[in-house]
Scaffold this motif. Structure first.
Motif, short mmCIF file in Angstrom:
data_model
loop_
_atom_site.label_atom_id
_atom_site.label_comp_id
_atom_site.label_asym_id
_atom_site.label_seq_id
_atom_site.Cartn_x
_atom_site.Cartn_y
_atom_site.Cartn_z
N TRP A 47 0.93 -1.23 -0.14
CA TRP A 47 -0.09 -0.03 0.09
C TRP A 47 0.85 1.33 0.11
O TRP A 47 0.31 2.38 -0.24
N HIS A 48 2.12 0.98 0.04
CA HIS A 48 3.28 1.98 -0.06
C HIS A 48 3.35 2.22 -1.28
O HIS A 48 3.61 3.44 -2.11
N LEU A 49 3.55 0.99 -2.06
CA LEU A 49 4.03 1.12 -3.33
C LEU A 49 2.88 1.56 -4.61
O LEU A 49 3.16 1.98 -5.37
N ASN A 50 1.57 0.85 -4.28
CA ASN A 50 0.63 0.60 -5.27
C ASN A 50 -0.30 1.92 -5.31
O ASN A 50 -1.41 1.95 -4.76
N ARG A 51 0.35 3.18 -5.69
CA ARG A 51 -0.44 4.44 -5.68
C ARG A 51 -0.88 4.87 -6.92
O ARG A 51 -1.19 5.96 -7.13
N TYR A 52 -1.18 4.09 -7.84
CA TYR A 52 -1.72 4.30 -8.96
C TYR A 52 -3.07 4.79 -8.88
O TYR A 52 -4.00 4.44 -7.98
N TYR A 64 -10.56 -6.47 6.19
CA TYR A 64 -8.91 -6.32 5.37
C TYR A 64 -8.12 -5.28 6.45
O TYR A 64 -7.92 -4.28 6.38
N CYS A 65 -7.67 -5.96 7.76
CA CYS A 65 -7.26 -5.29 8.61
C CYS A 65 -6.73 -6.51 9.89
O CYS A 65 -6.95 -7.48 9.55
N TYR A 66 -6.24 -5.90 10.82
CA TYR A 66 -5.73 -6.74 11.90
C TYR A 66 -6.70 -7.23 12.96
O TYR A 66 -7.92 -6.35 12.99
N SER A 67 -6.79 -8.24 13.47
CA SER A 67 -7.74 -8.74 14.60
C SER A 67 -6.89 -8.60 15.88
O SER A 67 -7.75 -8.90 16.94
N PHE A 68 -5.73 -8.57 15.85
CA PHE A 68 -4.99 -8.97 17.00
C PHE A 68 -5.24 -8.02 18.21
O PHE A 68 -5.12 -8.18 19.34
N SER A 69 -5.71 -6.76 18.09
CA SER A 69 -6.09 -5.64 19.10
C SER A 69 -7.27 -5.21 18.57
O SER A 69 -7.92 -4.74 17.96
N ARG A 70 -8.41 -5.89 19.67
CA ARG A 70 -9.80 -5.45 19.76
C ARG A 70 -9.80 -3.89 19.88
O ARG A 70 -10.72 -3.25 19.12
N GLU A 71 -9.24 -3.36 20.53
CA GLU A 71 -9.17 -1.74 20.61
C GLU A 71 -8.77 -1.04 19.21
O GLU A 71 -9.63 -0.09 18.88
N LEU A 72 -7.82 -1.77 18.64
CA LEU A 72 -7.40 -1.13 17.23
C LEU A 72 -8.77 -1.29 16.29
O LEU A 72 -9.15 -0.14 15.58
N TYR A 73 -9.31 -2.48 16.53
CA TYR A 73 -10.51 -2.77 15.46
C TYR A 73 -11.63 -1.67 15.80
O TYR A 73 -12.29 -1.25 14.82
N ARG A 74 -11.73 -1.28 17.18
CA ARG A 74 -13.08 -0.48 17.28
C ARG A 74 -12.63 0.98 17.11
O ARG A 74 -13.60 1.63 16.79
N GLU A 75 -11.30 1.29 17.16
CA GLU A 75 -11.01 2.86 17.15
C GLU A 75 -10.98 3.25 15.64
O GLU A 75 -11.28 4.35 15.40
N ALA A 84 -9.68 2.77 0.10
CA ALA A 84 -8.84 3.13 -0.99
C ALA A 84 -7.37 3.03 -0.39
O ALA A 84 -6.94 2.99 0.72
N GLN A 85 -6.07 3.10 -1.30
CA GLN A 85 -5.03 2.88 -1.05
C GLN A 85 -4.35 3.89 0.17
O GLN A 85 -3.98 3.49 1.18
N GLU A 86 -4.81 5.17 0.01
CA GLU A 86 -4.38 6.07 0.89
C GLU A 86 -4.94 5.69 2.16
O GLU A 86 -4.04 5.81 3.22
N GLU A 87 -6.11 5.25 2.38
CA GLU A 87 -6.42 4.95 3.71
C GLU A 87 -6.00 3.52 4.24
O GLU A 87 -5.57 3.60 5.52
N ILE A 88 -5.75 2.67 3.51
CA ILE A 88 -4.99 1.47 4.11
C ILE A 88 -3.59 2.07 4.74
O ILE A 88 -3.10 1.53 5.59
N LEU A 89 -3.18 2.79 3.69
CA LEU A 89 -1.59 3.25 4.22
C LEU A 89 -1.71 3.95 5.42
O LEU A 89 -0.91 4.10 6.29
N ARG A 90 -2.69 4.93 5.50
CA ARG A 90 -2.81 5.64 6.95
C ARG A 90 -3.08 4.77 8.01
O ARG A 90 -2.77 4.93 9.20
N TYR A 91 -3.90 3.57 7.69
CA TYR A 91 -4.14 2.72 8.77
C TYR A 91 -2.83 1.98 9.10
O TYR A 91 -2.49 1.88 10.44
N LEU A 92 -2.15 1.72 8.29
CA LEU A 92 -0.81 0.99 8.49
C LEU A 92 0.18 1.86 9.44
O LEU A 92 0.97 1.54 10.20
N GLU A 93 0.09 3.28 9.01
CA GLU A 93 0.91 4.20 9.59
C GLU A 93 0.51 4.29 11.09
O GLU A 93 1.18 4.27 12.08
#
Ligand code: N01
Length: 536
Positions: A47-52, A64-75, A84-93
Motif C-alpha cells: 500500500w506504500h507502492l501501489n499508488r496508481y 482487511y485489517c488486523y484482529s490482534f487488537s480489539r481496541e485497534l479494531y474498534r478505534e 482506497a490505497q491512501e486509507e489503508i496506508l494511513r491505517y498501517l502508519e
C-alpha cells in the motif's frame, strides 16, 4: 562498506501488513531484539507502492485489517466498503505509531543477502548496515516487491513518462498530471481494471492494450455511514469468528450444494443475489462446486458474460471484451470493478486486442502494433508481478551448507505449509509458497501468531534451531498437488500458477483447500509438538 554486524535475535524483512505485526509479536510479546528492514522510505508494503489512480482493495475494509487488537479494531473508522490505497496506508502508519513500532524499523534499508552460518543468519543491506540474528522472518508479501515489466522492445526510447502500477512514482504521475494526456495502459488484470475508468475520466485519450478479456464482478462499492460503522465496530467477535472459519479468510455464506442441483431459475436467482452483493462473493461465497467442476462453472461464466453484454454498446468492442466460452470464471484471481465496462463507450477510449494486433515495439512517441502506431504521452504497465516466489528469490537467501534458495526452487518452490523450507533453519516465510490462498492480512496474522508461538516454544525448551523435515515438506507438496488436481485454478495462465512470467516453472503456488482447514492443519501441527519440524 559493510559495517560490523549488529547482534539481534531476529530480523524481519518488510514493513507491510506482515512485517509490522511480526515485529510487534517478536519484540513486545517475546521480548526479542528485533529489526524490521524496509527497502522503501515508509511503512505499508503493497500500500506504500501501489499508488496508481484508482488503487483500492477488493476485500471489504472491516476484514482487511488486523484482529490482534480489539481496541485497534474498534478505534479505526473505515470510510467505505472497499478501502482506497491512501486509507489503508494511513491505517498501517497508525498501527506503526500506536504500537510504537517505528523505533524497530529501518526504512530505506534493502536487504541484499541473507546467509545461514550454521547457527545464525548474517544479513547484508544496501546501506552497509549488517545484522547477525538467530531468526529470519520474511514479510515480503506475494506481489508488490516483484513487479513484472515485460521486455517490450524500445521501451527505453520512449520520451514520455512510463511506469508500472506496482511501483508508482511519488511525483509527476498523480491523476491531475494525467489530465489532457494521451495515456496507454497495457494489461487488464485487477490493477488495470481499477485504473482504466479513473484515468479515462481525465485523459485526452486512453488506449487500452488487452491480451486476455477477463470476467470482472461489480464492486457495488459504497461509503460506510455512521450506523453501519457502529454495527461493524461492535461486531468484533462475530466478524473474526466468521473470518477464521471461512473459505478465504473473510465472512461469507457459501451455498452448500452443486450448481447442477438447482433449476435454471433458482441458480440465476442465486447468481443475481451474489452479483448484487458485489465483489469476490460471486466466485468464492457461492455454490460449492463452482471452482471444481467445469460444467458448474460454465453456468456462472455464462451469467457473467450476459452481464457484460448488458453494459457495452459497441458490438465490436463487446466482442473483444467477452471472455471466451472455454475460460472458466474464477480460475484467474477474480477481478472486482467499478464502471469498467462502461468506460469503453467513452469517445476518448480505444481498446486494442494485442492477440489480434500484437505490440511490435515502443517508439519514442508511443506504441507500434502490427496494425498501426498509437501516439502516447504516458505508458502505464499494469502487467502484474512475479508472484509468491519472486519477492523471496530477490532476497538472495542461502541456507545450510551453502544451499541457495534460488537453486532449491529452480524447478518450483517446495515448503512446509508455506511457513518453512527444509535446509533453511530458523527461516520463516509469512504467506510463502504453499500457504493458503486467502485474504492476506488474515492469513498473515495467523502465520505470525503461529511463528511467534513456535519461537516462544523454542525459547522455553532451550532449542536453538528448528528446520522443516524433508519428509514433511514432501508430504505437504503431495497434499497441495492432490487439491490442485480437483480445482479449476491450475487451468488459468495466471500469477497463481507462475504462468504469467516467461520461463517461470508452472506449478500451483498455493494450498487450494479452505482457509479454515489450512488453519486447523497448522494449529494441529503445533499442538502435536510441531510435527514435521526437527529441533536442535
Ligand atoms: O496483475 P495481473 P495485476 N503484453 O497479473 C497483462 C492483486 N491486486 O497487477 O491475462 C500484454 O492480474 C496480462 O494479460 P494476460 C490481485 O491479487 C489486487 O492486475 O496474462 N499484456 C493481464 O491482463 C491481483 O490478482 C487489487 O493475457 C500483458 C495483466 O497484464 C494481483 O494483484 C488491485 C503482458 C496483468 O494482470 C495482480 O493484479 C490490484 C504482455 N507482455 C492488484 N504481460 C485489489 O485489491 C502481462 N500482460 C483490487
Amino acid at each position: 562498506m559493510e559495517q560490523t554486524p549488529e547482534e539481534l535475535d531476529a530480523v524481519v524483512i518488510g514493513a507491510g501488513f506482515a512485517g509490522l505485526y511480526m515485529g510487534h509479536q517478536l519484540r513486545d510479546r517475546l521480548g526479542l531484539r528485533v529489526a524490521v528492514l524496509e527497502a522503501e522510505d515508509g511503512v505499508g508494503g503493497t500500500w506504500h507502492l501501489n499508488r496508481y489512480p484508482g488503487a483500492r482493495c477488493d476485500i471489504e475494509s472491516f476484514v482487511y485489517c488486523y484482529s490482534f487488537s480489539r481496541e485497534l479494531y474498534r478505534e479505526w473508522e473505515w470510510s467505505s466498503k472497499y478501502p482506497a490505497q491512501e486509507e489503508i496506508l494511513r491505517y498501517l502508519e497508525h498501527v506503526a505509531d500506536r504500537f510504537d513500532l517505528r523505533r524497530s524499523i529501518r526504512l530505506s534499508t534493502r536487504l541484499t543477502s541473507a546467509t545461514f552460518d550454521g547457527t545464525h543468519w548474517l544479513v547484508s543491506t544496501d546501506t552497509g548496515a549488517a545484522f547477525r540474528a538467530r531468526f529470519l522472518v520474511t514479510g515480503v508479501g506475494l506481489l508488490a516487491s516483484a513487479p513484472f515489466r515485460p521486455a517490450f522492445p524500445g521501451l527505453e526510447t520512449f520520451t514520455g513518462r512510463w511506469c508500472h502500477t506496482g511501483d508508482w512514482p511519488r511525483t509527476g504521475m498523480e491523476l491531475d498530471d494525467l489530465a489532457g494526456k494521451r495515456v496507454g495502459v497495457i494489461g487488464t488484470g485487477s490493477s488495470g481494471v481499477q485504473t482504466i475508468p479513473v484515468v479515462a475520466e481525465v485523459a485526452e485519450r486512453l488506449t487500452v492494450f488487452q491480451r486476455t478479456p477477463q470476467y470482472a464482478i461489480p464492486a457495488q462499492h459504497h461509503t460506510i455511514g455512521p450506523d453501519e460503522l457502529a454495527r461493524l465496530r461492535n461486531s468484533y467477535d462475530e466478524v473474526w469468528s466468521a473470518a477464521h472459519s471461512s473459505l478465504g479468510g473473510f465472512p461469507c455464506d457459501p451455498i452448500p450444494r452443486s450448481v447442477l442441483a438447482d433449476t435454471p431459475e433458482q441458480r440465476n436467482a442465486e447468481f443475481e443475489k451474489l452479483w448484487q452483493r458485489g465483489g469476490l462473493h460471486f466466485v468464492l461465497a457461492t455454490y460449492q462446486d463452482l471452482l471444481f467442476d467445469l460444467e458448474a462453472n460454465g453456468y456462472a461464466a455464462d451469467f457473467a458474460r450476459d452481464k457484460i453484454r448488458e453494459r457495452v454498446r459497441d458490438p465490436r468492442v463487446l466482442e473483444m471484451l467477452l471472455p471466451p466460452k472455454d475460460q472458466p470464471i474464477g480460475a484467474k484471481r477474480p477481478i472486482v470493478e467499478t464502471n469498467y465496462f462502461e468506460t469503453y463507450d467513452r469517445d476518448n477510449v480505444e481498446l486494442v486486442d494485442v492477440r489480434a494486433d500484437p505490440i511490435v515495439e515502443v517508439t519514442p512517441t508511443g506504441i507500434r502494433t502490427e496494425g498501426g502506431h498509437h501516439e502516447l504521452d504516458v505508458i502505464i504497465l499494469a502487467t502484474g508481478f512475479d508472484a509468491v516466489t519472486g519477492p523471496l528469490l530477490r532476497l538472495n537467501i542461502t541456507g545450510r551448507d551453502g544451499r541457495a534458495l534460488r537453486d532449491e526452487w529452480a524447478a518450483g518452490p517446495a515448503s512446509y505449509m508455506g511457513l518453512a523450507v527444509s535446509g533453511f533453519p530458523n527461516l520463516f516465510t509469512i504467506t510463502g509458497p504453499g500457504s493458503t490462498f486467502g485474504n492476506i492480512p488474515v492469513v498473515a496474522e495467523h502465520h505470525i501468531d503461529w511463528i511467534a508461538d513456535l519461537i516462544g516454544h523454542m525459547l522455553d525448551a532451550g532449542h536453538s534451531c528448528v528446520e522443516a523435515s524433508r519428509d514433511a515438506q514432501r508430504e505437504w507438496t503431495t497434499t497441495m498437488a492432490r487439491l490442485a488436481e480437483k480445482s479449476l485454478i491450475p487451468l488459468a495462465d495466471s500469477w497463481s500458477t507462475g504462468a504469467n512470467i516467461p520461463g517461470k516453472p508452472r506449478t500451483v503456488l498455493f494450498y487450494l483447500g479452505k482457509y479454515s482447514t489450512y488453519r486447523k492443519i497448522c494449529n494441529g501441527v503445533a499442538a502435536d509438538g510441531y510435527r514435521g519440524f526437527e529441533f536442535s
